[in-house]
Structure formats: structure tokens, C-alpha cells
Design a protein around this motif. Structure first.
Motif, mmCIF file in Angstrom:
data_model
loop_
_atom_site.group_PDB
_atom_site.id
_atom_site.type_symbol
_atom_site.label_atom_id
_atom_site.label_comp_id
_atom_site.label_asym_id
_atom_site.label_seq_id
_atom_site.Cartn_x
_atom_site.Cartn_y
_atom_site.Cartn_z
ATOM 1 N N VAL B 91 0.846 -1.202 0.000
ATOM 2 C CA VAL B 91 0.000 0.000 0.000
ATOM 3 C C VAL B 91 0.878 1.248 0.000
ATOM 4 C CG1 VAL B 91 -1.530 1.374 1.478
ATOM 5 C CG2 VAL B 91 -2.050 -1.046 1.039
ATOM 6 N N ASP B 92 1.906 1.224 0.825
ATOM 7 C CA ASP B 92 2.795 2.371 0.910
ATOM 8 C C ASP B 92 3.501 2.627 -0.424
ATOM 9 O OD1 ASP B 92 3.765 4.331 2.899
ATOM 10 O OD2 ASP B 92 5.720 3.540 2.301
ATOM 11 N N LEU B 95 0.971 4.176 -2.889
ATOM 12 C CA LEU B 95 0.669 5.584 -2.594
ATOM 13 C C LEU B 95 1.867 6.469 -2.913
ATOM 14 C CD1 LEU B 95 -1.351 5.236 0.729
ATOM 15 C CD2 LEU B 95 -2.221 6.046 -1.473
ATOM 16 N N GLU B 96 3.055 5.971 -2.575
ATOM 17 C CA GLU B 96 4.301 6.698 -2.854
ATOM 18 C C GLU B 96 4.450 6.923 -4.368
ATOM 19 O OE1 GLU B 96 6.443 7.339 -0.073
ATOM 20 O OE2 GLU B 96 7.380 8.746 -1.465
ATOM 21 N N ARG B 98 2.196 7.455 -6.338
ATOM 22 C CA ARG B 98 1.101 8.324 -6.773
ATOM 23 C C ARG B 98 0.274 7.717 -7.912
ATOM 24 N NH1 ARG B 98 0.857 13.519 -4.966
ATOM 25 N NH2 ARG B 98 2.434 14.040 -3.415
ATOM 26 N N GLU B 100 -2.946 6.924 -9.499
ATOM 27 C CA GLU B 100 -4.267 7.535 -9.378
ATOM 28 C C GLU B 100 -5.259 6.900 -10.350
ATOM 29 O OE1 GLU B 100 -3.817 11.777 -9.430
ATOM 30 O OE2 GLU B 100 -2.447 11.711 -7.712
ATOM 31 N N ARG B 101 -6.495 7.390 -10.330
ATOM 32 C CA ARG B 101 -7.516 6.884 -11.250
ATOM 33 C C ARG B 101 -6.973 6.803 -12.667
ATOM 34 N NH1 ARG B 101 -13.761 8.505 -9.944
ATOM 35 N NH2 ARG B 101 -13.655 7.924 -7.766
ATOM 36 N N PHE B 119 -5.340 -7.409 -3.082
ATOM 37 C CA PHE B 119 -5.905 -6.866 -1.844
ATOM 38 C C PHE B 119 -5.485 -5.402 -1.686
ATOM 39 C CE2 PHE B 119 -6.125 -7.620 3.092
ATOM 40 C CZ PHE B 119 -7.236 -6.790 3.170
ATOM 41 N N GLY B 122 -7.253 -3.260 -3.998
ATOM 42 C CA GLY B 122 -8.663 -3.152 -3.617
ATOM 43 C C GLY B 122 -8.927 -2.126 -2.525
ATOM 44 N N ILE B 123 -7.903 -1.776 -1.751
ATOM 45 C CA ILE B 123 -8.133 -0.842 -0.636
ATOM 46 C C ILE B 123 -7.482 0.531 -0.840
ATOM 47 C CG2 ILE B 123 -8.488 -2.704 1.043
ATOM 48 C CD1 ILE B 123 -5.682 -2.283 2.117
ATOM 49 N N VAL B 124 -6.523 0.649 -1.753
ATOM 50 C CA VAL B 124 -5.950 1.977 -2.000
ATOM 51 C C VAL B 124 -7.002 2.821 -2.724
ATOM 52 C CG1 VAL B 124 -4.251 3.286 -3.323
ATOM 53 C CG2 VAL B 124 -3.525 1.287 -2.018
ATOM 54 N N ARG B 125 -7.315 3.982 -2.171
ATOM 55 C CA ARG B 125 -8.375 4.860 -2.688
ATOM 56 C C ARG B 125 -9.685 4.105 -2.880
ATOM 57 N NH1 ARG B 125 -5.485 9.507 -4.227
ATOM 58 N NH2 ARG B 125 -3.283 9.007 -4.435
ATOM 59 N N ARG B 126 -9.968 3.182 -1.969
ATOM 60 C CA ARG B 126 -11.184 2.346 -2.000
ATOM 61 C C ARG B 126 -11.370 1.629 -3.344
ATOM 62 N NH1 ARG B 126 -13.548 7.085 0.406
ATOM 63 N NH2 ARG B 126 -13.399 6.962 2.660
ATOM 64 N N GLY B 127 -10.234 1.196 -3.926
ATOM 65 C CA GLY B 127 -10.315 0.427 -5.172
ATOM 66 C C GLY B 127 -9.547 1.084 -6.296
#
Lengths: 373, 373
Positions: B91-92, B95-96, B98, B100-101, B119, B122-127
Motif C-alpha cells: 500500500v505504501d 501511494l508513494e 502516486r 491515481e484513477r 488486496f 482493492g483498498i488503495v483509494r477504495r479500489g
């Protein structure tokens, strides 16, 4: 009397539809309401130190009287609890309690506990039953409805989570009596927001009746129920925020930027206060762009001021932000595309809309004026 | 030649529909396939040390040639990587980077990397968007299709996760050449499973053509594509395992119990080997319950033995389990209700069905016979 006062708002989401019960005494009657709707008999309750001290014993007793067995986990209060570390504790507690299909995980608390517990429920066994018992006005009218769950990371707030709808929401309006006036007002900003989005009659009613809403009783129940209904309508139309759900962000782009600028220091600014100032700014900016009459902004300011909410950047204690700092925070919250920003703007009271082509340069000039820079 | 060999299987799930591409050279052409389907330009690749050493450079090069930019995170190989600790790392990293959609997270590896990365996506930015590049036979024909993701905890395997469908699956059949014979055979157990569930003609074809499937080339591509199609059909009919998707568990109740008994020690038993023995036991138990002719079990044993898979409890090296130990493991995997268990049983080759009223006492007697206890 008790039965008369209770309202039910249905959130229509196909086979994930659920009821929000709103009224007094719902913590005391929780066992009855839950056992009538749940196949299983086992519950895992997650709460925080503040809420747990006030309501956990009565809540557990009510569950026990209806033949339900419950375990509980009490976490530290505060935004820092929305972390991976506490997520793991909650997941572990739920697995340890052997919560299975038909049983449920319960969040007893405000937005922090609701967001964290909902996330845990959403990932245990790839989705477990989940009941929200929101104990702040903010969580009763906003975060407990709609299925957004999540935690914070060093990269930002709510960047990790899932959509996981509850199976039931019990909003006990009696518990709002124990909120501090400041907490109640902050939650009220979100109540007013529903009027400003697309319910001008509701906003007019609030202008007239807000003292009754703050005092408690029927008017408060009515305000909470109307807010839940408004949110339910938006969520039913756009569960995963591909479109119209973004309207719920009225006041939130400026609000989030102010929260980020004040580093989520609740002594300076809490979420609802940021939203209050943000809604005023959204109306003022809309007037500046000749989208709405300045009268709308004036009406918004008058009402929010009257209830005791902050309405200007200068109302935030401590050093003022610079325009650059605010624009940085806005850019982190929103995607800037070719110098254009997405904002919720308005054509008047209750006439909000999504504007996805707001020139960043106009926002800069507007903030320069507001800050006198 | 390359273009001719490639197969496409569509998983029809409304606005979450996606393609599985199956064929040789897909790692080399990944950039082209991904850039043709993705709006974004940024990718975060998660892989493990073994797979990364073999394929990461070529994969990154292919992405770069199509103008995509990618970061990568290489994790330790093995089941232990499916943990909260590594979930947080992934996850980190995402996010690092960046992401995005429009951008995507990519799993380059076997089932462990796919389950963990799916998994996280599925959870970064709620999917977030998610691409599977499965590199084992098992993950190509099973875990990369269908959206089940997850990690293990001390309470059990896959107890924490989400349903999160990929946006694209690239199954490069060339990479299967680097698997050990044992790994290939273990994956093949799941291929045979699709025939035994409801495709008797496919099972008959495998009996005839399995040497070609093991050798590579067209027959192997055909076997992978037929397996993905079979799984896609089941997933499309029952995405969240409320009903028919349980058929995919043929051989898995006994298999999981054996894996738990051997404490997931891959020196003794890997997942596909457990499934192989489990499928034999399911057929034998069905015959014992007079549901199927013993000929079906004999045919299953003959074929699995021929390809080199274990077919009896005695084939597992080391000490034999006791009936009690196995029943404990079965009870942990499945819900026992009033002494009844849910099993996938069969009326013959390709005639499996869900039996939710199997008496635990019959299973005990059956296992006593098998173990000579």
C-alpha cells in the motif's frame, strides 16, 4: 411516546439495502432491534475510551437481554486511531471472537470508530455484517450512512479503505445530549449542508427552527432524519461516487485544505468547522464568478454565524495561511487538470452543482482577496 | 504465428468485465496490451525475488517501450509474504508512486503475489485499477481469475481480504517452462478439476492429451484457456460465492484439511497436491454414499497418478494424520451445523454438486477406513 418519535430511513441498494433507525432510547433498545434483524447471535463491539465509558455497559446489557452475546474492544479516542496498527487490532479481535456469517461487527462511537470498524468488517472474510451505532451528530448525519470506510496513512486521510455498507444504523438521538456545544455545532454544519446542496425548504426550516434542533426533542430527530434521508438519496443514486455523490463535498474542498493547513489540530479547527467556512467560501466564490447572487452567500453567513460556527478564514485561531499553502493543499486533495479544478459551486440556496472546469487562477485571486494578500 | 496462438477469455461482470489474454510472449508484449487498454500512464509493479529475477527487467522494458512509466517493489517469495506487514509495504509503495484513477497496480508473480497485490489494489483509494500477470500454472488457471484477494493471519489462511476484480489478466504461457515439474503438476490438478466439476469432455481430452499439455505449445495454451473459461463462467454466475461458485471447491475441503495438518510445509504437500488427493477422496466418498459408481473414482485416480500427482493419504511423506486431527481441520474450514457438513460431491465424471447435509459421522467412518484406524 418513544415508538412515535422513532423514524426509519431506508437506504435502497438492492440486496444491500438497509435501515437507519433514528430516535431516542435506541441504545437501550438495541438488543431488540438487532436480534429482530440478525440471523446470528454473536457480536463484536468496537468503541473508544470516551464513548465506551458512557454507553458500553448499557449497550452490552441491552444485547444480553435479547439473548445476544458480545465481546468488546475499546480503543483510544481520536483521529490517530484510524491507522493500520488499530485496523489490525480490530481484525484480530473480530477473528478471535469467531464472528461468522450471520453474526455482526458493531461500531459504537463517532466517525473515527465507524470508519475504522467498517473497514475491518469489510475485509474480515471478504466482508462481514456490520452495524453502526453513531454517537456524534457528525457521524449520525454523515459518516455512518453510505458505506465509505477507511484509515489514514502518512500520505493523507482516508486514502486506504473500502466501500462496505452497514446492515443497520442505530442513531440514538439521546446520546447527542452529552456532546459539547462545539461538537454539536460542528456536526450541524453537515446538517445545513444538505439544505444548501438541493433542499432550500430544509435550509429555510433550519433558519427558523435551529434553536429547537440544538435543544433536542422532535426538531432534532426531524433534522437528523431529514439529513439521513438526503444522504441516502444521493448514495442510492451513485454509491461509488462516479458522479452526483460528489455534491456531498460542498464546502469540503476549501474545508479539507483548511484542515490540512492546520494539521488536523482540533484545538484550532475540527472537520465541521472547516466545512462551515468552506461552504461560505463556495457561495462567495460562486457569487464572484457571477453564478449566484451575493444574497445567497449573505444568507449562509448569517445562519452559520447565528448558530456559532466560524464563517471566515480569520475565525481560525493562530497564524493565517498563505494563498500558496492553501492552493498546495487544494491541489493535493483534488486533481488539477491543465490548470482546472473540480469544485462544488452553487446558483443559489439549494442549487449546488459540480463544476469541473474552475480555473485555478480564479481561485488564487479569490483567496488573495479573502486573505488580503 | 504468435498472434494466431493467443486466446482471449472475457469475464462478463457488467461494468467490471475484463479480458484474460492467454498465449506465448505476453510479457514481451505487455506494454502494448496494457497501453491499449489503460487511460493512465503510471504503473506500480509488485513481484517476488524469484519471479523478479527472471522476468522483471523484460517486463519493465516492454512497458517503457510503450511509453508507460513503472516503479517496482520486490518482496520475499513464499506464503509468509501474504501478511499484514507486507500488505502495508505494498500500500505504501502504491501511494508513494502516486498511482491515481486511470493508472494501475500490477501483480507479477504466482498466487501469493496476486492475492496480496490484489488486496492492496482493492483498498488503495477504495479500489484502484489492477492487472494480473500470473507466472505459475496454478495462478494462471485459478487465483488470477475471479477477484478473490487476501492475506493470512494467525487465525487461518485467506481470512482477511476483499473481492476486487482485475482490469486485465496477461497469462504468458512461455513462463510456465521455468516451473519445476512438481509446480507444474500441482497447477495441473486445478486444470483437471474443471473437467471433474462439469466438463466431462474436457476431462476425457486431458486423459488423452495431458502429455502435450505438459510439453507446451498449442495443447498447453488450450488447457489454460479452457480452464480460465470454465472459471470465468462460474464467477460470472456467482461472483461473491453465494451459491454455485462453491463448486470450485471440489477436492478443497479434504485438501485444505491436509494442508493444515501438514502445517503448509511445502516439502510435504503443496496446495495442488492436496487438491489432487482431495478430489480422489471426494469421488471415493461419493461412491461410498452410493451417489456415484466406483468407476468414476478409479478413472480419476488413474489419470492423476499417470501425471505424477499424489492420490492417497499414504502418498504424503511423514507421519499419517489421525482421523480426529483431520476432522478438526475440516471443522475449522467448514461450518458444522448440527453434525452436518457441506462438501462438493459427485454423481460421476463432470457431475459435481453441492451437498450441504453430509453427516460428519459418515466422513469419520470413511476416513477411518482410508487410514486403517
Amino acid at each position: 411516546m418513544l415508538a412515535e418519535a422513532k423514524r426509519t430511513v431506508r437506504v435502497p441498494l438492492g440486496d444491500r439495502s438497509y435501515d437507519i433507525l433514528i430516535g431516542p432510547g435506541l441504545i437501550a433498545s438495541a438488543g431488540r432491534e438487532i436480534s429482530a434483524r440478525l440471523k446470528g447471535r454473536k457480536l463484536a463491539i468496537i468503541t473508544d475510551e470516551n464513548v465506551g465509558a458512557l454507553y458500553l455497559p448499557a449497550f452490552m446489557e441491552s444485547l444480553g437481554q435479547s439473548g445476544l452475546t458480545a465481546t468488546s474492544l475499546t480503543l483510544p479516542a481520536g483521529e490517530k486511531t484510524k491507522s493500520f496498527e488499530h485496523l489490525i487490532s480490530v481484525v484480530d479481535h473480530v477473528l478471535e471472537a469467531r464472528i461468522e456469517r450471520g453474526d455482526a461487527v458493531i461500531a459504537l462511537g463517532g466517525g473515527v470508530i465507524g470508519d475504522l470498524t467498517g473497514f475491518a468488517a469489510g475485509i474480515v472474510r471478504r466482508g462481514s455484517r456490520f452495524i453502526q451505532v453513531p454517537t456524534s451528530l457528525l457521524s449520525q448525519v454523515d459518516s455512518s450512512v453510505g458505506g465509505k470506510t477507511g484509515i489514514n496513512t502518512r500520505h493523507g486521510k482516508n486514502l486506504v479503505g473500502v466501500f462496505h455498507q452497514p446492515d443497520l444504523v442505530l442513531a440514538d438521538t439521546d446520546v447527542l445530549d452529552t456532546l459539547t456545544p462545539r461538537e454539536f455545532r460542528a456536526g450541524y454544519a453537515e446538517v445545513a449542508k444538505y439544505g444548501l446542496i438541493d433542499k432550500p425548504d430544509f435550509f429555510a426550516w433550519l433558519e427558523k427552527s435551529w434553536r429547537d434542533v440544538f435543544a433536542g426533542g422532535e426538531a432534532r430527530i426531524e433534522a437528523v432524519a431529514a439529513s439521513c434521508q438526503a444522504k441516502a438519496d444521493v448514495v442510492a443514486a451513485d454509491e461509488r461516487e462516479n458522479g452526483a455523490r460528489a455534491l456531498l463535498n460542498l464546502g469540503h474542498t476549501f474545508g479539507h485544505a483548511l484542515e490540512a493547513y492546520t494539521q488536523y489540530d482540533s484545538a484550532r479547527l475540527v472537520h465541521g468547522e472547516g466545512v462551515s467556512i468552506g461552504m461560505v467560501l463556495a457561495h462567495q466564490f460562486s457569487a464572484r464568478m457571477n453564478l449566484a447572487s451575493p444574497d445567497a452567500a449573505a444568507r449562509v453567513i448569517r445562519h452559520l454565524k447565528e448558530v456559532g460556527l466560524p464563517t471566515t478564514l480569520q475565525d481560525i485561531p493562530g497564524e493565517m495561511p498563505t494563498v500558496d499553502r492553501l492552493m498546495d493543499a487544494i491541489a493535493q486533495d483534488k486533481k488539477v487538470k491543465g490548470g482546472k479544478l473540480t469544485f462544488i459551486l452553487t446558483r443559489g440556496i439549494g442549487e449546488s452543482f459540480i463544476a469541473d472546469d474552475v480555473p485555478a487562477s480564479e481561485v488564487v485571486r479569490f483567496l488573495e482577496e479573502k486573505l488580503g494578500q
